[in-house]
Enzyme design. Structure first.
Site, short mmCIF file in Angstrom:
data_model
loop_
_atom_site.label_atom_id
_atom_site.label_comp_id
_atom_site.label_asym_id
_atom_site.label_seq_id
_atom_site.Cartn_x
_atom_site.Cartn_y
_atom_site.Cartn_z
N TYR A 1 -1.90 -3.17 21.02
CA TYR A 1 -2.76 -2.17 22.42
C TYR A 1 -4.05 -1.46 21.79
O TYR A 1 -5.06 -1.74 22.56
CB TYR A 1 -1.55 -1.16 23.64
CG TYR A 1 -2.50 -0.79 24.73
CD1 TYR A 1 -2.92 -2.29 25.39
CD2 TYR A 1 -2.43 0.54 24.74
CE1 TYR A 1 -3.83 -1.49 26.57
CE2 TYR A 1 -3.18 0.65 25.97
CZ TYR A 1 -3.86 -0.14 26.73
OH TYR A 1 -4.73 0.43 27.74
N LYS B 1 -8.02 -2.26 22.35
CA LYS B 1 -8.40 -1.60 23.10
C LYS B 1 -9.66 -1.38 22.21
O LYS B 1 -10.80 -0.92 22.72
CB LYS B 1 -8.57 -0.53 23.96
CG LYS B 1 -7.57 -0.76 25.14
CD LYS B 1 -7.52 -1.89 26.10
CE LYS B 1 -8.46 -1.61 27.06
NZ LYS B 1 -9.00 -1.59 28.17
N1 LIG Z 1 -3.36 2.91 33.23
C1 LIG Z 1 -3.56 3.89 32.46
O1 LIG Z 1 -3.58 5.20 32.43
C2 LIG Z 1 -4.57 3.77 31.77
C3 LIG Z 1 -5.11 4.47 30.56
C4 LIG Z 1 -6.73 3.19 30.00
C5 LIG Z 1 -6.87 3.00 30.64
N2 LIG Z 1 -6.46 2.19 31.12
C6 LIG Z 1 -7.67 0.59 30.93
O2 LIG Z 1 -7.37 0.37 31.92
C7 LIG Z 1 -7.47 -0.61 33.03
C8 LIG Z 1 -6.31 -1.42 34.25
O3 LIG Z 1 -5.39 -0.94 34.15
P1 LIG Z 1 -4.30 -0.71 34.84
O4 LIG Z 1 -3.48 0.51 34.73
O5 LIG Z 1 -4.64 -0.56 36.26
O6 LIG Z 1 -3.07 -1.50 34.86
P2 LIG Z 1 -2.89 -3.37 35.48
O7 LIG Z 1 -1.64 -4.29 34.68
O8 LIG Z 1 -2.45 -2.71 37.46
O9 LIG Z 1 -4.04 -3.78 35.82
C9 LIG Z 1 -4.32 -4.91 35.09
C10 LIG Z 1 -5.16 -5.95 36.00
O10 LIG Z 1 -6.19 -6.85 34.89
C11 LIG Z 1 -5.44 -8.39 35.81
N3 LIG Z 1 -5.38 -9.48 34.45
C12 LIG Z 1 -4.03 -9.19 33.01
N4 LIG Z 1 -4.52 -10.46 32.27
C13 LIG Z 1 -5.72 -10.91 32.91
C14 LIG Z 1 -6.26 -12.12 32.36
N5 LIG Z 1 -5.94 -12.68 31.24
N6 LIG Z 1 -7.15 -12.49 33.27
C15 LIG Z 1 -7.75 -12.46 34.46
N7 LIG Z 1 -7.40 -10.32 35.53
C16 LIG Z 1 -5.95 -10.37 33.90
C17 LIG Z 1 -4.01 -8.22 35.47
O11 LIG Z 1 -3.03 -8.74 36.82
C18 LIG Z 1 -4.10 -6.69 36.59
O12 LIG Z 1 -4.22 -6.82 37.51
C19 LIG Z 1 -6.73 -1.92 31.78
O13 LIG Z 1 -7.85 -2.32 30.91
C20 LIG Z 1 -6.34 -0.78 31.09
O14 LIG Z 1 -6.55 -1.09 29.16
C21 LIG Z 1 -5.79 2.50 31.92
C1 LIG Z 2 10.10 9.84 25.40
C2 LIG Z 2 10.11 9.41 26.99
C3 LIG Z 2 10.71 10.71 27.50
C4 LIG Z 2 9.18 9.63 27.84
C5 LIG Z 2 7.78 8.50 27.33
C6 LIG Z 2 6.64 8.47 28.17
C7 LIG Z 2 5.70 7.33 27.68
C8 LIG Z 2 6.19 5.66 28.96
C9 LIG Z 2 4.52 7.39 28.54
C10 LIG Z 2 4.03 8.16 27.98
C11 LIG Z 2 2.81 8.00 27.79
C12 LIG Z 2 2.00 7.46 28.73
C13 LIG Z 2 1.24 6.47 28.13
C14 LIG Z 2 -0.55 7.65 27.87
O1 LIG Z 2 -0.27 8.16 29.69
C15 LIG Z 2 -1.97 6.56 28.20
C16 LIG Z 2 -1.83 5.21 28.53
C17 LIG Z 2 -2.73 4.92 28.07
C18 LIG Z 2 -3.14 3.57 28.74
O2 LIG Z 2 -3.99 2.82 27.99
C19 LIG Z 2 -2.31 2.86 29.36
C20 LIG Z 2 -0.95 3.78 29.84
C21 LIG Z 2 -0.51 4.18 28.55
C22 LIG Z 2 -0.11 4.09 27.11
C23 LIG Z 2 0.91 5.46 28.91
C24 LIG Z 2 2.09 4.74 28.86
C25 LIG Z 2 3.12 5.61 29.07
C26 LIG Z 2 3.36 6.39 28.04
C27 LIG Z 2 3.01 6.02 26.63
#
Ligand SMILES: NC(=O)c1ccc[n+]([C@@H]2O[C@H](COP(=O)([O-])OP(=O)(O)OC[C@H]3O[C@@H](n4cnc5c(N)ncnc54)[C@H](O)[C@@H]3O)[C@@H](O)[C@H]2O)c1
Ligand SMILES: CC(C)CCC[C@@H](C)[C@H]1CC[C@H]2[C@@H]3[C@H](O)C=C4C[C@@H](O)CC[C@]4(C)[C@H]3CC[C@]12C
EC number: 1.1.1.-
Length: 369
Positions: free
Chosen positions: A159, A163
């Site tokens: 992942y 990214k």
């Molecule tokens: N959630 C976090 O903490 C976090 C932190 C940093 C960055 N991000 C980034 O933010 C973005 C959104 O993340 P999120 O948490 O909302 O995740 P999410 O899974 O809720 O949303 C991702 C969306 O992308 C769509 N998707 C996946 N594969 C696809 C494909 N092949 N074609 C079209 N659509 C597709 C999914 O259906 C979903 O609706 C991602 O790029 C993720 O890497 C998330």
């Molecule tokens: C060890 C256990 C007690 C707790 C496990 C928590 C674990 C599932 C959480 C901790 C940190 C979280 C990630 C973090 O907030 C940032 C991101 C960046 C984003 O791009 C995608 C989601 C992610 C990886 C979170 C996922 C859940 C994590 C790993």
């Protein structure tokens, strides 16, 4: 987006517009982008909530599509002024194969860039991630750093690797000539751990706490800071960056910005308790109740079980060596780059963000929604 911008209505495309962040970006655009004429929402899975948006003054076009399919992306991008590319496969639990993660996150981003170039779309905002920087495989802390803080960004997990590569593609594409001869302007936003309404992992922790009689057990030392940012502010940052990319192209083009707001610096678990506490849960222990070596062992065991069970079922628990390292390594940001470059100020205070999240957990945490 020329000088007659006041009058001109713009077409925006949001990829991944039905995801956790994407839905907030879509709603934020409708509320806060006065020049919006058409909003295209592109996602693999369209949400039913899109229907209610179609009755408003802005034309909302739902497009079911796959970012890995270049022709589907090109059709969606054609005629759009701005693309916010937030679609991605967020998987740190081993649910998807490394190949699939690469296809969606890297090839999908490549398709979006090429579609912009071919169809003449000039402005692209990419949702990157803090994980492009770290935590790295060596577990080095990143303590309240900014976009210029030196840090050894070394990744092995599919992942963050995907990214990082996708972000690089987006930044490298800045300045490429699009159809019509004008330059593409791109930037990347790097959220830390996003929380807020719709955050599935928060709800999973809530449900787990309910199952454990209203308790969660501390696993990570309170001193380990994990960066968090409210989804509404991340969405607002996307909307503002997209809006300002033309006017401030020279400054913003090819730049990266961490997403930040006034959320406090806390450990992952203590931060979650800001919401789960008012929902009736208690975090037991001022120090980790389980020794770290045991967590490492359990995380490794989960990997083994995942591998052994794969032919029968998908076993993908929250704890694995990667998520343990993420939760157990300090990674927080402190920056004002987005404020300096495009005037970003958080739209939601910490108090607002907290209240909204608590209300959401209370409303949906126990239900199947
Ligand atoms: N959630 C976090 O903490 C976090 C932190 C940093 C960055 N991000 C980034 O933010 C973005 C959104 O993340 P999120 O948490 O909302 O995740 P999410 O899974 O809720 O949303 C991702 C969306 O992308 C769509 N998707 C996946 N594969 C696809 C494909 N092949 N074609 C079209 N659509 C597709 C999914 O259906 C979903 O609706 C991602 O790029 C993720 O890497 C998330
Ligand atoms: C060890 C256990 C007690 C707790 C496990 C928590 C674990 C599932 C959480 C901790 C940190 C979280 C990630 C973090 O907030 C940032 C991101 C960046 C984003 O791009 C995608 C989601 C992610 C990886 C979170 C996922 C859940 C994590 C790993």
């Amino acid at each position: 987006m020329a000088d007659s911008a006041q009058a001109q209505k713009l077409v925006y495309l949001v990829t991944g517009g039905c995801g956790f962040l994407g839905e907030h970006v879509v709603r934020m655009l409708l509320q806060r982008e006065p020049r919006l004429g058409e909003l295209r929402v592109f996602d693999l899975h369209l949400g039913p909530w899109l229907e209610e948006l179609k009755t408003g003054p802005v034309r909302v076009t739902a497009i079911q599509g796959d970012v890995t399919q270049a022709h589907e992306v090109a059709a969606a991008v054609a005629g759009a002024h701005v693309v916010i590319h937030t679609a991605g496969l967020v998987d740190v639990f081993g649910r998807a194969s490394p190949k699939t993660i690469h296809e969606v996150n890297v090839q999908g981003t490549r398709n979006v860039i090429e579609a912009c170039v071919q169809t003449g779309t000039r402005f692209l905002v990419y949702t990157s991630s803090m994980e492009v920087v770290g935590p790295n495989t060596k577990g080095h802390p990143f303590y309240r750093g900014n976009e210029d803080t030196p840090y050894e960004a070394v990744h092995r997990h599919p992942y963050p690797c995907s990214k990082a590569l996708a972000e690089w593609l987006v930044l490298e594409a800045n300045g490429r000539k699009v159809c019509g001869g004008l330059p593409l302007v791109t930037c990347a936003l790097r959220p830390t751990g996003i929380y807020g309404e719709g955050h599935q992992i928060m709800r999973d922790f809530y449900r787990q706490g309910l199952r454990l009689g209203g308790r969660l057990f501390r696993a990570i030392p309170a001193s380990v800071e994990h960066g968090r940012v409210y989804v509404g502010n991340v969405a607002w940052m996307h909307v503002l960056a997209a809006r300002e990319l033309e006017r401030r192209a020279a400054r913003m083009g090819g730049q990266v910005y961490f997403c930040y707001d006034g959320s406090p610096y806390k450990s992952y678990e203590d931060f979650n308790m800001e919401f789960l506490g008012p929902c009736g849960l208690r975090l037991v222990g001022t120090r980790p109740l389980v020794p770290y070596w045991l967590l490492v062992f359990l995380a490794a065991l989960n990997v083994l079980l995942q591998w052994l069970l794969r032919p029968l079922l998908l076993y993908a628990p929250l704890l694995n060596p990667y998520t343990l390292a993420m939760a157990n390594t300090t990674f927080t940001v402190s920056t004002d780059k987005a404020q300096r470059h495009f005037g970003y100020e958080p739209l939601f205070s910490w108090e607002d963000s907290r209240t909204r999240t608590i209300l959401w957990v209370q409303a949906t945490g126990g239900s199947a929604q």
